[in-house]
Motif scaffolding. Structure first.
Motif, PDB file in Angstrom:
ATOM      1  N   THR A  84       0.983  -1.525  -0.201  1.00 48.54           N
ATOM      2  CA  THR A  84      -0.086   0.452   0.254  1.00 48.54           C
ATOM      3  C   THR A  84       0.663   1.322   0.144  1.00 48.54           C
ATOM      4  O   THR A  84       2.381   1.209   0.099  1.00 48.54           O
ATOM      5  N   LYS A  85       0.594   1.716  -0.567  1.00 47.79           N
ATOM      6  CA  LYS A  85       1.018   4.083  -1.148  1.00 47.79           C
ATOM      7  C   LYS A  85       0.194   4.413   0.292  1.00 47.79           C
ATOM      8  O   LYS A  85      -0.385   4.095   1.194  1.00 47.79           O
ATOM      9  N   THR A  86       1.018   4.589   1.788  1.00 50.69           N
ATOM     10  CA  THR A  86       0.751   6.322   2.339  1.00 50.69           C
ATOM     11  C   THR A  86       0.484   7.234   1.791  1.00 50.69           C
ATOM     12  O   THR A  86       0.538   7.782   0.936  1.00 50.69           O
ATOM     13  N   GLU A  87      -0.654   6.927   2.987  1.00 47.14           N
ATOM     14  CA  GLU A  87      -1.798   8.127   2.518  1.00 47.14           C
ATOM     15  C   GLU A  87      -1.621   8.565   3.212  1.00 47.14           C
ATOM     16  O   GLU A  87      -1.989   8.951   4.781  1.00 47.14           O
ATOM     17  N   HIS A  88      -1.232  10.289   3.487  1.00 48.63           N
ATOM     18  CA  HIS A  88      -1.538  11.731   3.785  1.00 48.63           C
ATOM     19  C   HIS A  88      -2.399  12.686   3.968  1.00 48.63           C
ATOM     20  O   HIS A  88      -3.687  12.508   3.205  1.00 48.63           O
ATOM     21  N   HIS A  89      -2.608  12.715   5.483  1.00 51.92           N
ATOM     22  CA  HIS A  89      -4.167  13.428   4.969  1.00 51.92           C
ATOM     23  C   HIS A  89      -3.795  14.803   4.489  1.00 51.92           C
ATOM     24  O   HIS A  89      -3.106  15.505   4.504  1.00 51.92           O
ATOM     25  N   ALA A  90      -4.895  14.973   3.411  1.00 46.93           N
ATOM     26  CA  ALA A  90      -5.502  16.301   2.677  1.00 46.93           C
ATOM     27  C   ALA A  90      -4.743  17.975   3.723  1.00 46.93           C
ATOM     28  O   ALA A  90      -5.315  17.965   4.605  1.00 46.93           O
ATOM     29  N   ALA A  91      -4.397  18.447   2.710  1.00 47.18           N
ATOM     30  CA  ALA A  91      -3.260  20.118   3.885  1.00 47.18           C
ATOM     31  C   ALA A  91      -3.745  20.857   3.046  1.00 47.18           C
ATOM     32  O   ALA A  91      -3.731  21.374   1.903  1.00 47.18           O
ATOM     33  N   LEU A  92      -4.172  21.656   3.375  1.00 43.93           N
ATOM     34  CA  LEU A  92      -4.349  23.348   2.755  1.00 43.93           C
ATOM     35  C   LEU A  92      -2.942  24.201   2.704  1.00 43.93           C
ATOM     36  O   LEU A  92      -2.895  23.603   3.933  1.00 43.93           O
ATOM     37  N   PRO A  93      -2.894  24.757   1.533  1.00 39.38           N
ATOM     38  CA  PRO A  93      -1.499  25.128   1.611  1.00 39.38           C
ATOM     39  C   PRO A  93      -1.303  26.175   2.057  1.00 39.38           C
ATOM     40  O   PRO A  93      -2.573  26.966   2.768  1.00 39.38           O
ATOM     41  N   TRP A  94      -0.066  26.477   2.984  1.00 45.32           N
ATOM     42  CA  TRP A  94       0.608  27.619   4.090  1.00 45.32           C
ATOM     43  C   TRP A  94      -0.358  28.915   3.419  1.00 45.32           C
ATOM     44  O   TRP A  94      -0.372  30.220   4.615  1.00 45.32           O
ATOM     45  N   ALA A  95      -0.332  29.344   1.807  1.00 41.37           N
ATOM     46  CA  ALA A  95      -0.394  30.624   2.094  1.00 41.37           C
ATOM     47  C   ALA A  95      -2.082  31.171   1.975  1.00 41.37           C
ATOM     48  O   ALA A  95      -2.346  31.563   1.485  1.00 41.37           O
ATOM     49  N   GLU A  96      -2.882  29.652   2.171  1.00 41.57           N
ATOM     50  CA  GLU A  96      -4.484  30.181   2.161  1.00 41.57           C
ATOM     51  C   GLU A  96      -4.787  29.845   3.529  1.00 41.57           C
ATOM     52  O   GLU A  96      -5.430  30.959   3.349  1.00 41.57           O
ATOM     53  N   VAL A  97      -3.857  30.082   4.411  1.00 38.54           N
ATOM     54  CA  VAL A  97      -4.212  29.645   5.549  1.00 38.54           C
ATOM     55  C   VAL A  97      -5.743  31.296   6.388  1.00 38.54           C
ATOM     56  O   VAL A  97      -5.870  31.089   7.021  1.00 38.54           O
ATOM     57  N   GLY A  98      -4.243  32.594   6.063  1.00 33.72           N
ATOM     58  CA  GLY A  98      -5.097  33.358   6.525  1.00 33.72           C
ATOM     59  C   GLY A  98      -5.991  33.944   6.259  1.00 33.72           C
ATOM     60  O   GLY A  98      -7.662  34.294   6.276  1.00 33.72           O
ATOM     61  N   ASP A  99      -6.939  33.252   4.925  1.00 35.63           N
ATOM     62  CA  ASP A  99      -7.987  33.416   3.924  1.00 35.63           C
ATOM     63  C   ASP A  99      -9.121  32.586   4.786  1.00 35.63           C
ATOM     64  O   ASP A  99     -10.268  33.306   5.307  1.00 35.63           O
ATOM     65  N   PHE A 100      -8.392  31.541   5.187  1.00 34.46           N
ATOM     66  CA  PHE A 100      -9.757  30.122   5.462  1.00 34.46           C
ATOM     67  C   PHE A 100      -9.609  31.046   6.919  1.00 34.46           C
ATOM     68  O   PHE A 100     -11.037  30.448   7.476  1.00 34.46           O
ATOM     69  N   MET A 101      -8.968  31.335   7.728  1.00 34.57           N
ATOM     70  CA  MET A 101      -8.990  31.670   8.321  1.00 34.57           C
ATOM     71  C   MET A 101     -10.131  33.387   9.202  1.00 34.57           C
ATOM     72  O   MET A 101     -11.037  33.011   9.898  1.00 34.57           O
ATOM     73  N   GLU A 102      -9.809  33.847   8.017  1.00 28.40           N
ATOM     74  CA  GLU A 102     -10.923  34.945   7.922  1.00 28.40           C
ATOM     75  C   GLU A 102     -12.020  34.374   7.552  1.00 28.40           C
ATOM     76  O   GLU A 102     -13.553  34.640   8.929  1.00 28.40           O
ATOM     77  N   GLN A 103     -12.410  33.032   6.847  1.00 29.28           N
ATOM     78  CA  GLN A 103     -14.019  32.498   7.276  1.00 29.28           C
ATOM     79  C   GLN A 103     -14.529  32.031   8.081  1.00 29.28           C
ATOM     80  O   GLN A 103     -15.807  32.303   8.375  1.00 29.28           O
ATOM     81  N   VAL A 104     -13.342  31.242   9.060  1.00 31.42           N
ATOM     82  CA  VAL A 104     -13.892  30.672   9.792  1.00 31.42           C
ATOM     83  C   VAL A 104     -14.258  31.282  10.610  1.00 31.42           C
ATOM     84  O   VAL A 104     -15.165  31.040  11.845  1.00 31.42           O
ATOM     85  N   ARG A 105     -13.767  32.600  11.063  1.00 36.58           N
ATOM     86  CA  ARG A 105     -13.806  33.409  12.532  1.00 36.58           C
ATOM     87  C   ARG A 105     -15.327  34.181  11.976  1.00 36.58           C
ATOM     88  O   ARG A 105     -15.705  34.418  13.103  1.00 36.58           O
ATOM     89  N   ALA A 106     -15.521  33.535  10.982  1.00 36.87           N
ATOM     90  CA  ALA A 106     -16.963  34.634  10.401  1.00 36.87           C
ATOM     91  C   ALA A 106     -18.202  33.560  11.103  1.00 36.87           C
ATOM     92  O   ALA A 106     -19.538  34.532  10.637  1.00 36.87           O
ATOM     93  N   SER A 107     -17.736  32.485  11.366  1.00 41.79           N
ATOM     94  CA  SER A 107     -19.332  31.910  10.874  1.00 41.79           C
ATOM     95  C   SER A 107     -19.107  31.863  12.878  1.00 41.79           C
ATOM     96  O   SER A 107     -18.327  32.014  13.668  1.00 41.79           O
ATOM     97  N   PRO A 108     -20.943  32.142  13.500  1.00 44.46           N
ATOM     98  CA  PRO A 108     -21.055  31.814  14.967  1.00 44.46           C
ATOM     99  C   PRO A 108     -20.539  30.675  16.041  1.00 44.46           C
ATOM    100  O   PRO A 108     -21.318  30.423  16.924  1.00 44.46           O
TER     101      PRO A 108
END
Length: 410
Positions: free
Chosen positions: A209-233
């Motif tokens: 079997t091939k090692t399956e890594h957890h899919a990850a968000l590119p580090w350069a997109e973290v700031g934009d994603f965190m902005e969306q998360v903070r907007a959720s109640p």
């Protein structure tokens, strides 16, 4: 007086009745073909009697010897009948041990160890997967008869197609058989052991079997994603934000308790029993992480035990809550656990912090055993600087932050 009976007298006794030899020993006669020995005694004012076996299978001399043994017990204050019942129970228990099936032993192992397992899913999977893959093969077999052939018969059908499940099952079988040996229910080598045994019969998982890594968000997109998360109640959004800022595993974040957090020292101490490696982990809290905790306190009002409580408040929020949140956000291109990879990549590509600082922040084992023996420090000061830099980076939309140097870090 003992010794009233003789072999000749016994031969002549054919009329029904009881004939005493003395010292509590009696010959009970039903007819010429049915004669047996009795030992009669009185203990605590109560008359009792116990059989010593049929005549002539038990000779007069044997009967007298047995009676002498029972009289010795009485002098020691022991009830002969009670002693016999205890011995029979012990013999039955010993016989039961020798005939325990693999399934019975596995169930005992499960009951003895499940309290130390971290989550309900693992406890449930342990039992259901045994039922699916192991018990049908040798569950009913006496545990001391399970050998390599039986273990292979259970593992071979799933070793290639369900390799991860097969590897886990092998480990469980090995654990159960080790448990049986420790309880003296079986002897010899463990037929489920890998090194030097099954490793010679089955290909290692890495080859099939091939090692399956957890899919990850590119580090350069973290700031934009965190902005969306903070907007959720949603509280799940607060949990995800905290998980990202601290780079911990999902169950560690969801199980966070207010008593573990010292806001004055900006430190979160996760106890060993909640860590994957069973070793206490100290997490420096950045300014954004502390601000988030203040926000959570103000939103919850009167806080309870958990930082992220379930709706009823008696348990922490489900470990699936953040994954469900990602689904609602239509972000199925990465996983919650993948944020640890995002953090690791950011440390390597965007900062000048040494690799071991990032690995220690992730609670990974760093270096060889010898290196760890000399490196006793947790490097909390440098890790605090790293987490502070990560917190600032997560607050920058589009990931436009500067490279983080290590100048001036103590």
């Amino acid at each position: 007086m003992a010794g009233k009976l003789t072999a000749l007298k016994i031969k002549a006794l054919t009329s029904p009745g009881r004939y005493g030899d003395g010292g509590g020993l009696w010959l009970q006669v039903r007819d010429a073909d049915h004669r047996s020995w009795l030992f009669r005694y009185t203990l605590h004012g109560r008359a009792r009697e116990m059989g010593l076996g049929p005549f002539p299978d038990v000779s007069l001399a044997d009967a007298r010897q047995q009676a002498q043994t029972q009289r010795a017990l009485l002098r020691a204050g022991v009830d002969p009948l009670a002693r016999r019942q205890e011995e029979k129970a012990a013999a039955a228990a010993e016989a039961k041990k020798k005939t325990l099936t693999f399934k019975e032993v596995a169930q005992r192992y499960h009951a003895a160890h499940q309290a130390g397992w971290r989550n309900e899913k693992h406890r449930h999977q342990w039992a259901t997967q045994m039922e699916a893959y192991v018990y049908p093969v040798f569950g009913k077999m006496p545990v001391d008869r399970v050998g390599t052939a039986e273990v292979m018969k259970a593992l071979e059908p799933i070793w290639h197609e369900k390799s991860q499940t097969a590897v886990v099952q092998r480990g469980r079988i090995e654990a159960v058989l080790d448990y049986a040996k420790a309880r003296e229910w079986r002897l010899g080598e463990n037929p489920a052991r890998w090194r030097g045994h099954l490793a010679k019969l089955l290909p290692p998982r890495s080859r099939i079997t091939k090692t399956e890594h957890h899919a990850a968000l590119p580090w350069a997109e973290v700031g934009d994603f965190m902005e969306q998360v903070r907007a959720s109640p949603d509280l799940a959004a607060r949990a995800l934000e905290f998980l990202i800022l601290t780079a911990v595993r999902t169950n560690e974040a969801m199980g966070a308790e207010w008593t573990e957090i010292n806001t004055t020292k900006a430190l979160w101490v996760i106890p060993a029993e909640r860590m994957k490696g069973k070793k206490e982990h100290r997490v420096p809290l950045s300014a954004p992480a502390l601000a988030l905790l203040d926000r959570i306190r103000s939103e919850q009002g009167e806080v309870g035990r958990y930082v992220f409580p379930s709706p009823r408040g008696k348990k922490p929020l489900s470990t699936r809550a953040c994954a469900v949140l990602l689904g609602r956000m239509k972000r199925t291109d990465f996983t919650v656990h993948g944020f640890r990879s995002t953090f690791r990549d950011w440390v390597a590509e965007r900062t000048s912090f040494p690799r071991e600082i990032g690995e220690m922040a992730l609670a990974h084992t760093v270096g060889s055993a010898v290196e760890r023996a000399y490196q006793r420090s947790e490097l909390l000061v440098k890790r605090a600087q790293l987490m502070e830099a990560w917190g600032r980076f997560c607050g920058q939309p589009s990931g436009k932050g500067e490279v983080v140097p290590i100048r001036g870090q103590g």
